[in-house]
Each structure stands twice: as C-alpha cells, then as structure tokens.
Design an enzyme around this catalytic site. Sequence first.
Site: not given
Length: 436
Positions: A79, A124-126
């Site tokens: 994201v 962001a992050k995943g």
Amino acid sequence: MSTPSVPSQVPHHVIPSYLNHDNLGPWGVYLEQIDRVTPHLGSLARWVETLKRPKRVLIVDVPIERDDGSIAHFEGYRVQHNTSRGPGKGGVRFHQDVTLSEVMALSGWMTVKNAAVNVPYGGAKGGIRVDPKTLSRGELQRMTRRYTSEIGIIIGPNKDIPAPDVGTDSQIMAWMMDTYSMNQGSTASGVVTGKPISLGGSLGRNEATGRGVFVVGCEAASKLGLEIKGARVIVQGFGNVGGIAARLFADAGALIVGVQDHKSTVVRSSGLDVAALQAHITATGSVAGFAGADEISDRSQFWGLDCDILVPAALEQQITAENAHRIRAKLILEGANGPTTPEADDILHDKGVLIVPDVIANAGGVTVSYFEWVQDFSSFFWSEDEINLRLTRLMREALAAVWQLSVEKKVSLRTAAFIVACTRVLEAREMRGLYP
Ligand code: GLU
C-alpha cells in the site's frame, strides 16, 4: 480487544468499498487519529481527505511450490499511502494475521512518521499473510522473491522503498534487493533498506528502532524528573525493537522488571538479566521457561505490573479501554506501531500518563533507513558513531519540536506529532497542486 467501526466524524463515502465497514480494524484507529488532528490544521483541512484514502493499494497472489511438491498460495499487499513529500517508504510484515486494513493503517502511520521526523518520504507498507516460522528457508526465499516480483511494478529506489518489519529481517531484504535487481538487469541497492552490511546496508540500522525508543525515552523521562538509573521498565515484545530498547535501558541502569512475548510473561522485581533472557530467546524462540524469572500465567496481568516505564513493542491495538485503567507506568514509549486505541489514549491522558507516540518513539528505524538510502546513492559509507550521533540528534530535535507544540496547544504528544506531520504533508500537497 475493542475493534473500532466507522469513527464518528468520517462520512461513510470516505471509507473505501474494499474494507469491511462494520469492522475497520487498525485503519479505523488511524482515521480516528486523523479526525482528532483535523481541527488543528487551519486552511489545510481542505486537503485532509487525501490522508484518509491511500494513494495506491496493490493486492497480489503469491504462489510457491512447497518442499513436499504441493502448491501454496499466500495473500500479499503493498500500500502506497501518500507520496506528496517523496517516494513511498515503509516495511514489509510477514505475519499470519496481516490484513489489508492493517497494512493500510501501517502505511498511513509511515506517512505521518516520516513527516514528523522530516525525512523526505511519503508513506507505504507491505505484508504477506503468512506465519514465516511454518516455512523452510527455501520456501521463505521463494515466497519473498515471488512477492518482490509481484510488487516490482510499483517499487523502486525513487518510487517506494521497502524495509524490515515484524517477521522480516536483513536476509529477506537481501533476497528482495536481488530479485528486483535481477528483473531490472542491474544492481539496485537503494530499492530496499535494512540490508546486510555487505550489500550496502548501514551500520546501526539493525539497532536503530530500539535505540530511538531509548533516546526519546531518556528525553521524556528527564522532562518528567524520572531518573533512568533505577527506573522500572516493562516491555511487551522482545524482538528487534523491544529487546534492543530493553538492553539499552538496562545498560543505563534501569531495571527490566517484566517482559511479555507471544507465548508468556516473565517478571523479576530486582530486574531481569537481559543478556541471559536474549540468549534464552535465541535458543528457544520465546521468554517462556526462562530460569531467571517468575512466569505469570494470566497474560492480562502484564498491564497492571508495577513500573515507571511501559514499552509496548509488539503489535497494534494492545492498550485498549479494557486494560488502560490498570496501567501503572508514568511514561509509555510506543515501540510498536499503533499499540494504543483512541479510547485508551483518552483514559491514559486523564490518568496523567505521558505517551510518546509511535510516530516519534519508533521513528529511529526509518531514520537510519534514510541514512542507508543516502549512503547507497552516494556509495560512501559512514561510521557507526556518526550514524548513532545523527540519529540521536534528529530524534531529540523531533521530540523537542513536538513537545513544544503540545505545550503551546495544550494537546497530547500524539496530536502534536500529527499536527507537525500532517501540516508538512498537506503543505506539500497544496504546493504541488492536483494533477492534471
Ligand atoms: N518497519 C519500520 C517502521 O515501522 C521501518 C520502516 C523503514 O525503515 O522503512 O517504521
């Protein structure tokens, strides 16, 4: 655990249709925090909805061949919450409970964190919904490589730079860097941070988050008139963040009187031997069965332990309306992302407990990630002393600015940090204007 549904001030249309409106999970906590800061944003409030909608959400299927020949599929996410101030930046989490709501919230907190400490990134992050402990090393590598390839269309050294988070480490980053580089046809060390030193990683990165917790902890304690020497500290989560923060506090003369991990809770009023506990965890995977402490069977008792400082350094939504009133600490340092719900925030505020919020307290990791990225671009590497000095200075300055604003505006440190950060993000948004 209380799970927020739609926060009161968020109009229904603002919630993306791809989330469960009756159970927003961590994204609901994040939205509530944005609502709380909105009245302080002046004319920039016109842009605030941009913070309530992630810029880009990618959901990927990650299939691998297991060692026994069967095929397993995992759900992966990346994201990109906001890129107004620079490329996306934030970790990748491998955990069996990862959800889209969680990754969205973590990406939003990255936007706020990066702006709060003024590193030139968006957020962001995943994540992958998997328990990495159930995979062999070969399976872990295949899953990491396939995930990287799937999100490879949106990441890059100038686009979005992943890093370690819960369940990932420097080896995973090495595989990510290699996979991305193979697909590009040239080595791109700046595509991820938290890499091994031999691949362009930075000295001090591994310890940076825990060190940052310790640095802001010392600053906040001195404002409260609390001596670190002899202070009683309890820590939830004893991984890369909690374990290192605990060691630094113990080295400074504090007593680590309680530790909780996913399996057990151990206590010792005269202070745990942190090095011995660390060795026990390395050998057994948990604090359970540690000979140098008493074990408590009721996990909820952890919150009521007598202490001066509490460091939640595990997962989000741990300090809730149910346990907040039992907390005896004077100071809470949020090593985890999102450990405190808004209801618990209010209860603790009324009790006079000072909370250094996640977006400041755990920003040491991304700060040294930024140093790593800069070093990779210039191919010139700094000494560990220089990194720790710069980290300490930046964290102290960030906390001081937020502290001053919280006094001026008579708001919590969390609201002050969100005011500083959201103002930076929305000013950038306004100056860039809307495309086209
Ligand atoms: N996962 C860490 C965090 O939550 C570090 C992120 C990074 O270094 O990009 O802040």
